[in-house]
Enzyme design. Structure first.
Site, short mmCIF file in Angstrom:
data_model
loop_
_atom_site.label_atom_id
_atom_site.label_comp_id
_atom_site.label_asym_id
_atom_site.label_seq_id
_atom_site.Cartn_x
_atom_site.Cartn_y
_atom_site.Cartn_z
N GLU A 92 -5.49 -5.39 10.41
CA GLU A 92 -4.92 -4.38 10.30
C GLU A 92 -4.99 -3.68 11.41
OE1 GLU A 92 -2.48 -3.08 6.49
OE2 GLU A 92 -3.93 -1.91 7.49
N GLY A 103 2.67 -1.11 4.17
CA GLY A 103 3.06 -0.12 4.52
C GLY A 103 4.34 0.39 3.87
N GLY A 104 5.12 1.54 4.45
CA GLY A 104 5.78 2.09 4.62
C GLY A 104 7.07 1.05 3.93
N HIS A 159 -9.40 0.86 4.96
CA HIS A 159 -8.40 1.13 5.64
C HIS A 159 -8.28 2.51 6.56
CE1 HIS A 159 -4.02 2.04 6.24
NE2 HIS A 159 -4.03 1.08 5.85
N GLY A 199 2.67 1.95 11.19
CA GLY A 199 3.02 3.03 10.26
C GLY A 199 3.85 3.08 11.89
N SER A 251 3.84 -2.41 10.37
CA SER A 251 5.34 -2.63 10.81
C SER A 251 5.52 -3.70 10.07
CB SER A 251 5.42 -1.86 12.00
OG SER A 251 5.04 -0.49 11.41
N GLU A 308 -7.28 4.27 7.73
CA GLU A 308 -6.83 5.51 8.03
C GLU A 308 -7.96 6.42 7.16
OE1 GLU A 308 -3.39 4.93 5.28
OE2 GLU A 308 -2.16 4.86 7.38
N ASN A 317 0.89 -1.49 -0.46
CA ASN A 317 0.07 0.19 -0.06
C ASN A 317 0.51 1.20 0.00
OD1 ASN A 317 -1.57 2.18 0.81
ND2 ASN A 317 -2.37 1.08 2.65
N TRP A 318 1.00 1.73 -1.60
CA TRP A 318 1.67 3.24 -1.08
C TRP A 318 1.26 4.02 -0.79
CZ3 TRP A 318 4.22 2.65 -7.03
CH2 TRP A 318 4.57 1.12 -7.43
N LYS A 319 -0.25 4.26 -0.03
CA LYS A 319 -0.39 5.38 0.57
C LYS A 319 -0.50 6.63 -0.30
CE LYS A 319 0.24 3.25 5.16
NZ LYS A 319 0.23 3.41 6.23
C1 PEP Z 1 -0.73 0.20 5.92
O1 PEP Z 1 -0.61 1.42 6.07
O2 PEP Z 1 -1.69 -0.92 5.74
C2 PEP Z 1 0.20 -0.11 6.56
C3 PEP Z 1 0.73 -2.06 7.20
O3 PEP Z 1 1.40 0.15 7.08
P1 PEP Z 1 3.17 -0.13 7.62
O4 PEP Z 1 3.25 -1.50 7.36
O5 PEP Z 1 3.55 1.38 7.28
O6 PEP Z 1 2.82 0.16 9.59
#
Ligand code: PEP
Length: 251
Positions: free
Chosen positions: A167, A233-234, A95, A173, A212, A97, A9-11
């Site tokens: 999640e 994500g990151g 998601h 994050g 994470s 967010e 997920n590049w957000k």
């Molecule tokens: C996400 O945004 O779905 C996610 C899991 O982010 P991160 O891996 O950065 O925690």
């Protein structure tokens, strides 16, 4: 036997130049053949990514889609039918967010989930509890409600063509990760909730863990019996790190 999936997920990250770099890095990866790999760029970069990854077995999805399946008068939204036409095969739904910052509620997410499936997109339903909810011992109640709202309105059968991502909000994050056992416990509860309605659907659906995930913790997480891969994500913004996570899912 469920085929593992790792999705990035590049957000709201990326410029044309940085996306081109990432595409180049992904193109050079040796990906395991037994894993479904997908990336979710921003709407603006979907085309660039689809073109840039042509011939590579990486699926492309959107991070969001409209509540209506077909194009029409809905300013600022993108219809699932438009995404499908561009070559997307997946879409994130719910998601954290979007639940927390944009305020998407169960009603909206049920409509988005149904609209996506109506166009042949695979919804990746994201569910998870906040730290406050976990500390109050409400994790399974919260996650069960988020999943249950879809089952109640659309029926459990929709999960034959969907993916679920657990999640925990406190792990997204933040650098904090659920321990493999903490994640497994929630995944097992999710599968049990589905199995209470339809055991075939429960056994077939892929349950991804997100929060994470890095190459360093992926092997242990993906080694748990009900964790079928990850939503990243990151770490998905670094092609080499993402490739290592994909390989961890192939082990
Ligand atoms: C996400 O945004 O779905 C996610 C899991 O982010 P991160 O891996 O950065 O925690």
């Amino acid at each position: 036997m469920r085929r593992p999936m790792v999705a990035g997920n590049w957000k709201m990250h990326g410029t044309r130049a940085s996306v081109a770099e990432l595409i180049k890095g992904l193109g050079n990866l040796a990906l395991p053949s037994g894993v479904d790999v997908a990336v979710f760029p921003s709407f603006l970069h979907i085309n660039q990514v689809i073109d840039g990854l042509e011939g590579k077995s990486i699926k492309v999805g959107a991070q969001n889609a409209a509540v209506e399946s077909k194009q029409g008068a809905l300013t600022g939204e993108v219809a699932p039918s438009q995404l499908a036409e561009e070559g997307c095969s997946l879409v994130l739904v719910g998601h954290s967010e979007r639940r927390q910052i944009i305020g998407e509620n169960d009603e909206t997410l049920i409509r988005k989930f149904a609209a996506a499936q109506a166009c042949g997109l695979i919804p990746v339903l994201c569910i998870g509890e906040t730290l406050e909810q976990r500390e109050a011992g409400k994790t399974l109640e919260v996650v069960g409600h988020q999943l249950g709202s879809i089952i109640e309105k659309l029926g459990v059968g929709v999960f034959a063509k969907a993916v679920i991502a657990y999640e925990p909000v406190w792990a997204i994050g933040t650098g904090l990760t659920a321990s493999p056992q903490q994640a497994q416990d929630v995944h097992a509860a999710i599968r049990a909730q589905l199995a209470a309605e339809n055991s075939e659907v429960a056994q077939g659906v892929r349950l991804l863990y997100g929060g994470s995930v890095k190459a360093a913790n992926a092997v242990e997480l993906f080694g748990m019996p009900d964790i079928d891969g990850g939503l990243i994500g990151g770490a998905s913004l670094n092609a080499d790190e993402f490739g290592a996570i994909c390989r961890a899912a192939g082990n």
